[in-house]
Design an enzyme around this catalytic site. Sequence first.
Site, PDB file in Angstrom:
ATOM      1  N   GLY A   1       0.730  -1.151   0.029  1.00 48.95           N
ATOM      2  CA  GLY A   1       0.032  -0.008   0.190  1.00 48.95           C
ATOM      3  C   GLY A   1       0.692   1.368  -0.015  1.00 48.95           C
ATOM      4  N   CYS A   2       0.328   2.369  -0.409  1.00 48.04           N
ATOM      5  CA  CYS A   2       1.006   3.742  -0.660  1.00 48.04           C
ATOM      6  C   CYS A   2       1.473   4.225   0.801  1.00 48.04           C
ATOM      7  CB  CYS A   2       0.326   4.534  -1.295  1.00 48.04           C
ATOM      8  SG  CYS A   2      -1.403   5.000  -0.769  1.00 48.04           S
ATOM      9  N   TYR A   3       0.517   4.234   1.580  1.00 48.23           N
ATOM     10  CA  TYR A   3       0.951   4.599   3.129  1.00 48.23           C
ATOM     11  C   TYR A   3       1.963   3.798   3.801  1.00 48.23           C
ATOM     12  CZ  TYR A   3      -2.950   8.164   3.524  1.00 48.23           C
ATOM     13  OH  TYR A   3      -3.888   9.236   3.321  1.00 48.23           O
TER      14      TYR A   3
END
Lengths: 248, 248, 248, 248
Positions: free
Chosen positions: D59-61
């Site tokens: 995931g990006c975060y």
Amino acid sequence: KNRLVVDLSADYRFSSPKVYEEWYGVKHTDHERLYKAVYGLPEINREEIKGVDIIANPGCYATAAILSVYPLHKEELLDGLVYVDAKSGISGAGKKLSAEYLFMNRNENLTPYSVNAHRHMGEITDFLSSELGDRFAGLMFCPHLLPVERGILSSTYARLKRSLTDEELREIYFDYYENEGFVNICPEGVFPQLSDVNHTNMCSIGLKSAGDSVIAISAIDNLIKGASGQAVQNMNIALKFKENEGLV
Amino acid sequence: KNRLVVDLSADYRFSSPKVYEEWYGVKHTDHERLYKAVYGLPEINREEIKGVDIIANPGCYATAAILSVYPLHKEELLDGLVYVDAKSGISGAGKKLSAEYLFMNRNENLTPYSVNAHRHMGEITDFLSSELGDRFAGLMFCPHLLPVERGILSSTYARLKRSLTDEELREIYFDYYENEGFVNICPEGVFPQLSDVNHTNMCSIGLKSAGDSVIAISAIDNLIKGASGQAVQNMNIALKFKENEGLV
Amino acid sequence: KNRLVVDLSADYRFSSPKVYEEWYGVKHTDHERLYKAVYGLPEINREEIKGVDIIANPGCYATAAILSVYPLHKEELLDGLVYVDAKSGISGAGKKLSAEYLFMNRNENLTPYSVNAHRHMGEITDFLSSELGDRFAGLMFCPHLLPVERGILSSTYARLKRSLTDEELREIYFDYYENEGFVNICPEGVFPQLSDVNHTNMCSIGLKSAGDSVIAISAIDNLIKGASGQAVQNMNIALKFKENEGLV
Amino acid sequence: KNRLVVDLSADYRFSSPKVYEEWYGVKHTDHERLYKAVYGLPEINREEIKGVDIIANPGCYATAAILSVYPLHKEELLDGLVYVDAKSGISGAGKKLSAEYLFMNRNENLTPYSVNAHRHMGEITDFLSSELGDRFAGLMFCPHLLPVERGILSSTYARLKRSLTDEELREIYFDYYENEGFVNICPEGVFPQLSDVNHTNMCSIGLKSAGDSVIAISAIDNLIKGASGQAVQNMNIALKFKENEGLV
């Protein structure tokens, strides 16, 4: 000695030192190259670009405005002044340290500037007159600063010598641009927006007629088709590379 | 029974049910009040507003466009179609849940829409025709969505029956609006921007002539002079309060 | 001679010339008034503000950070450094003509600056220490430039000496701020955003506990509760006007 | 049959169906592949990625947060919960048609959401625990919606088991990332901003220590290093292409 210069400044864009000096207010000191340089708008000047060694890369507003009106101009359909309402992202001004380019003065704002006095107005007039002389009546030109980074939307309103249907109007543009990889004529009822062209070398044009009048809306990315992308396109043509090499 | 209605919808803005139905595509079911209602543009209709009990509050684009062109219209100086290029903040669409109003589709974008087909075009035409009938030739109207919350900048390009100097042009506007507290005519060479008028009830107008043509640029806050502020102004007039009570 | 000064500069915010000089790097030349001035945070210092004649209006970041952490601080629940991650609209920098505030450098960007070195960090430390002395362990402070005009969101992360449930945590804040018209404690699971407080004098605070730690998020409008609005609030108190006169 | 899948969904990111089900609230129906898949964070898992045929793209975060804290985690320097304050451009939510993503609700706003409850919090915890088990104390995680299209800035605040100078702190990160082409450790006093990394596959990290605490700020483009760019990087590694093929 087989050097090619694609010049992004305005120095070689005009047809004569006199016109340059009127709009830029400084003496032109290189007449010889000015007369030799070709105005690098490939969709109109492709043949002249081949083999030349100085190309004057057009201004961003001029590219958007000329491409949107050229077919009507060339067909001598324009009746009187044309009106160009152009809106540009702020990269058009580079990163100049001036209060008008501060975030606090641009965000949530829209600002007309250089109304009927912008230098690209001279460039457009000079180029279109170079083909029709006095038969081009001229333009009113109003640029605006948009609160976005990049992209130009240029809307040209014009009266015509005869009424055209939407279909006839689009037909004329198709004829001029049918083999152009970097010009898109929108379907009927569709008009370009910045997000259609940003980060590409495309110029997208939407058209509408009403009575004896038309509106032609063109969109380009001022940093690509309005600057470096068009420079690459010009280089590709002059050096006989594939015209879209390195471009999208 | 001494009730005053200032209606912000379009229901009572038109001169007849027929014109309303053409632009809105639904049957008008309250003809009596439609004929009784006054179009609430105080700078033009102040006397009719006094004492009336239904006021049709004008559309935001219509307010900006009509105020910017009215003096030339009333003086019958306009020659042929006028061209209105209008740009609006996104609050003009309310908070409608539609993909075109998503941040991802608006940010860093500028989008023409309803080109020559927007309902306010009908409203402008109907109002201006109500004074001059067929002597008003009509308009082309192109609205755009700007990536800002609020504010309208509306630029009208028009050909005139006779050439005017910048000074003559501004003189005509001064005559019409000299006692108007909510209209500002900019000094020569100055043009309005959104930040001049946002959060106020002002309409600021800048003017430029060139040959037989003019450009008139007006700016308003679509949520104030284009909606609730003008409603308050209308209420103040109808109820004989101070016209600027509660407004800046 | 019954003059009241509400000073928006930092000149009288510190507890001593020495601390001022450490953070501002210039000599303080008005020790007498510095010692006399009251730090104008009404929710904490209301009684001292009444009747004083010099009020040091707090910094914008300091207002947001202190209000969000004060109840935990005063109850001596904080264990070790607290961490303040603050984000501010660009009006916080005024309209200073510096490259970092150009639209082209702010738009589509987020920039931490003066990391653990911002002057408001000194102001927060000095004020909180003035109550607990060495029992306040200090803070890390990281401000950011947000691409918006106005508003501060300040998030404080802290470890506590004992675990609190979300309910206990909110109870503590309710106790401190229950009679405060300009502080809002959000319901459980709700956190403030800039649009909740912009154009108002409100400070809205949302809270969350987890294990031995908490996050307290506060939002203010830096131009109102963080500057002129708080100045008016201070003036109202000092001059015994209604505290919310002229404020929303 | 020599098929490689780089999966951008969350389906194969967790260490067990149980943890997946806790955070996503649905039954996991493909246990076999879940256990076989490798978590595709090349800077940490490069060797496992080589030759695998299912890669769970992070995931990006999670990418931003893990990279910014991993060296301190792996060295077992973290003392207690770490606090992650993350800010993301709106493309992180795709183009979902929901009121919270309307321009009118995002522009001039900053909004914390899913405070200490976002699914990427589960992903970060699961991944970091998979190395140290209970010796990883966990995190508080607060994501925010920024009014920009793209980019994540993630700030991690943490207490350490022993104090580090700025130099020692940066030394630790240099050791971990010295051969990494897509991680940049900023010079002392320099911190990343979105414009440093947008449109690239880079993760840039700035560091600051104070007493027993540190702040580590990382920036990535959520659409590139946080999604498709990292997927390409993973593919390049798995298929033994040059790791930066097609990436900048």
